[in-house]
Design a protein around this motif. Structure first.
Motif, PDB file in Angstrom:
ATOM      1  N   TYR A  80      88.572-127.494 -48.183  1.00  0.00           N
ATOM      2  CA  TYR A  80      87.526-128.524 -48.590  1.00  0.00           C
ATOM      3  C   TYR A  80      86.128-126.992 -48.316  1.00  0.00           C
ATOM      4  O   TYR A  80      86.289-125.940 -48.360  1.00  0.00           O
ATOM      5  N   GLU A  81      85.073-128.104 -48.737  1.00  0.00           N
ATOM      6  CA  GLU A  81      83.810-127.164 -48.516  1.00  0.00           C
ATOM      7  C   GLU A  81      83.416-127.322 -47.420  1.00  0.00           C
ATOM      8  O   GLU A  81      84.111-127.962 -46.673  1.00  0.00           O
ATOM      9  N   THR A  82      83.023-126.199 -47.125  1.00  0.00           N
ATOM     10  CA  THR A  82      82.825-125.632 -45.629  1.00  0.00           C
ATOM     11  C   THR A  82      82.053-125.840 -45.166  1.00  0.00           C
ATOM     12  O   THR A  82      80.350-125.152 -46.539  1.00  0.00           O
ATOM     13  N   GLU A 140      80.938-115.181 -35.033  1.00  0.00           N
ATOM     14  CA  GLU A 140      82.308-115.250 -34.279  1.00  0.00           C
ATOM     15  C   GLU A 140      82.953-116.522 -35.554  1.00  0.00           C
ATOM     16  O   GLU A 140      84.021-116.829 -36.142  1.00  0.00           O
ATOM     17  N   LEU A 141      81.037-117.438 -36.100  1.00  0.00           N
ATOM     18  CA  LEU A 141      81.678-119.043 -36.263  1.00  0.00           C
ATOM     19  C   LEU A 141      82.315-118.125 -38.231  1.00  0.00           C
ATOM     20  O   LEU A 141      83.106-119.399 -38.658  1.00  0.00           O
ATOM     21  N   LEU A 142      81.634-117.296 -39.267  1.00  0.00           N
ATOM     22  CA  LEU A 142      82.531-116.376 -40.089  1.00  0.00           C
ATOM     23  C   LEU A 142      83.544-116.364 -39.883  1.00  0.00           C
ATOM     24  O   LEU A 142      84.471-117.003 -41.030  1.00  0.00           O
ATOM     25  N   GLY A 143      83.937-116.318 -37.944  1.00  0.00           N
ATOM     26  CA  GLY A 143      85.435-115.632 -38.053  1.00  0.00           C
ATOM     27  C   GLY A 143      86.598-116.659 -38.553  1.00  0.00           C
ATOM     28  O   GLY A 143      87.360-116.862 -39.289  1.00  0.00           O
ATOM     29  N   ALA A 144      85.689-117.550 -37.832  1.00  0.00           N
ATOM     30  CA  ALA A 144      86.482-119.075 -37.629  1.00  0.00           C
ATOM     31  C   ALA A 144      86.668-119.508 -38.929  1.00  0.00           C
ATOM     32  O   ALA A 144      87.826-120.169 -39.031  1.00  0.00           O
ATOM     33  N   LYS A 145      86.557-119.456 -39.390  1.00  0.00           N
ATOM     34  CA  LYS A 145      85.796-119.882 -40.920  1.00  0.00           C
ATOM     35  C   LYS A 145      86.766-119.851 -42.012  1.00  0.00           C
ATOM     36  O   LYS A 145      88.104-120.286 -42.651  1.00  0.00           O
ATOM     37  N   GLU A 146      86.915-117.914 -41.821  1.00  0.00           N
ATOM     38  CA  GLU A 146      88.351-117.771 -42.803  1.00  0.00           C
ATOM     39  C   GLU A 146      89.697-117.695 -42.709  1.00  0.00           C
ATOM     40  O   GLU A 146      89.963-117.751 -43.420  1.00  0.00           O
ATOM     41  N   VAL A 190      84.071-132.486 -47.199  1.00  0.00           N
ATOM     42  CA  VAL A 190      83.360-131.567 -46.724  1.00  0.00           C
ATOM     43  C   VAL A 190      83.743-131.404 -45.281  1.00  0.00           C
ATOM     44  O   VAL A 190      83.857-132.130 -44.929  1.00  0.00           O
ATOM     45  N   ARG A 191      84.058-130.338 -44.350  1.00  0.00           N
ATOM     46  CA  ARG A 191      84.177-129.963 -43.470  1.00  0.00           C
ATOM     47  C   ARG A 191      83.370-128.956 -42.382  1.00  0.00           C
ATOM     48  O   ARG A 191      82.543-128.488 -43.132  1.00  0.00           O
ATOM     49  N   LEU A 192      82.617-129.645 -41.595  1.00  0.00           N
ATOM     50  CA  LEU A 192      81.704-128.477 -40.796  1.00  0.00           C
ATOM     51  C   LEU A 192      82.528-128.487 -39.620  1.00  0.00           C
ATOM     52  O   LEU A 192      82.631-128.804 -38.788  1.00  0.00           O
ATOM     53  N   PHE A 193      81.923-127.128 -39.612  1.00  0.00           N
ATOM     54  CA  PHE A 193      82.387-125.485 -38.637  1.00  0.00           C
ATOM     55  C   PHE A 193      80.995-126.248 -37.596  1.00  0.00           C
ATOM     56  O   PHE A 193      80.094-125.522 -38.199  1.00  0.00           O
ATOM     57  N   VAL A 194      80.919-126.287 -36.080  1.00  0.00           N
ATOM     58  CA  VAL A 194      80.077-125.962 -35.416  1.00  0.00           C
ATOM     59  C   VAL A 194      80.387-125.830 -33.961  1.00  0.00           C
ATOM     60  O   VAL A 194      80.901-126.055 -33.235  1.00  0.00           O
ATOM     61  N   GLN A 195      79.330-124.536 -33.968  1.00  0.00           N
ATOM     62  CA  GLN A 195      79.442-123.964 -32.276  1.00  0.00           C
ATOM     63  C   GLN A 195      78.165-124.946 -31.376  1.00  0.00           C
ATOM     64  O   GLN A 195      77.127-124.724 -32.402  1.00  0.00           O
ATOM     65  N   CYS A 196      78.113-124.618 -30.358  1.00  0.00           N
ATOM     66  CA  CYS A 196      77.344-124.977 -29.501  1.00  0.00           C
ATOM     67  C   CYS A 196      77.043-123.890 -27.920  1.00  0.00           C
ATOM     68  O   CYS A 196      78.692-123.983 -27.245  1.00  0.00           O
ATOM     69  N   LYS A 197      75.735-123.377 -27.983  1.00  0.00           N
ATOM     70  CA  LYS A 197      75.747-122.981 -27.040  1.00  0.00           C
ATOM     71  C   LYS A 197      74.894-123.094 -25.609  1.00  0.00           C
ATOM     72  O   LYS A 197      74.162-123.947 -26.281  1.00  0.00           O
ATOM     73  N   HIS A 198      75.292-123.223 -25.039  1.00  0.00           N
ATOM     74  CA  HIS A 198      73.992-124.117 -23.443  1.00  0.00           C
ATOM     75  C   HIS A 198      74.284-122.490 -22.501  1.00  0.00           C
ATOM     76  O   HIS A 198      74.802-122.630 -21.656  1.00  0.00           O
TER      77      HIS A 198
END
Length: 68
Positions: A33-35, A21-27, A1-9
């Protein structure tokens, strides 16, 4: 399983554009792999971002969750 994480401060609320944006990066990544997707912010999420995250099964963690 892959984990895509975006952090914002940031001081302003994180909006639904960050979810997109995160959905686009996944595509564009390898679909072998399952994400799982996650966004973490030190601030808060807008109501639109919360709704979109629920629709797309994205885990969101805001500043108050981080302090727990």
């Amino acid at each position: 399983v892959r984990l895509f994480v975006q952090c914002k401060h940031q001081k302003k609320n994180v909006g639904p554009e960050v979810i997109r944006e995160l959905l686009g990066a996944k595509e564009i990544e390898d679909k072998e792999y399952e994400t799982e997707l996650m966004i973490i912010t030190s601030g808060k999420f807008s109501s639109g971002a919360i709704v979109k995250a629920k629709e797309k099964n994205i885990k969101i963690i805001d500043g108050s969750d981080l302090l727990k």
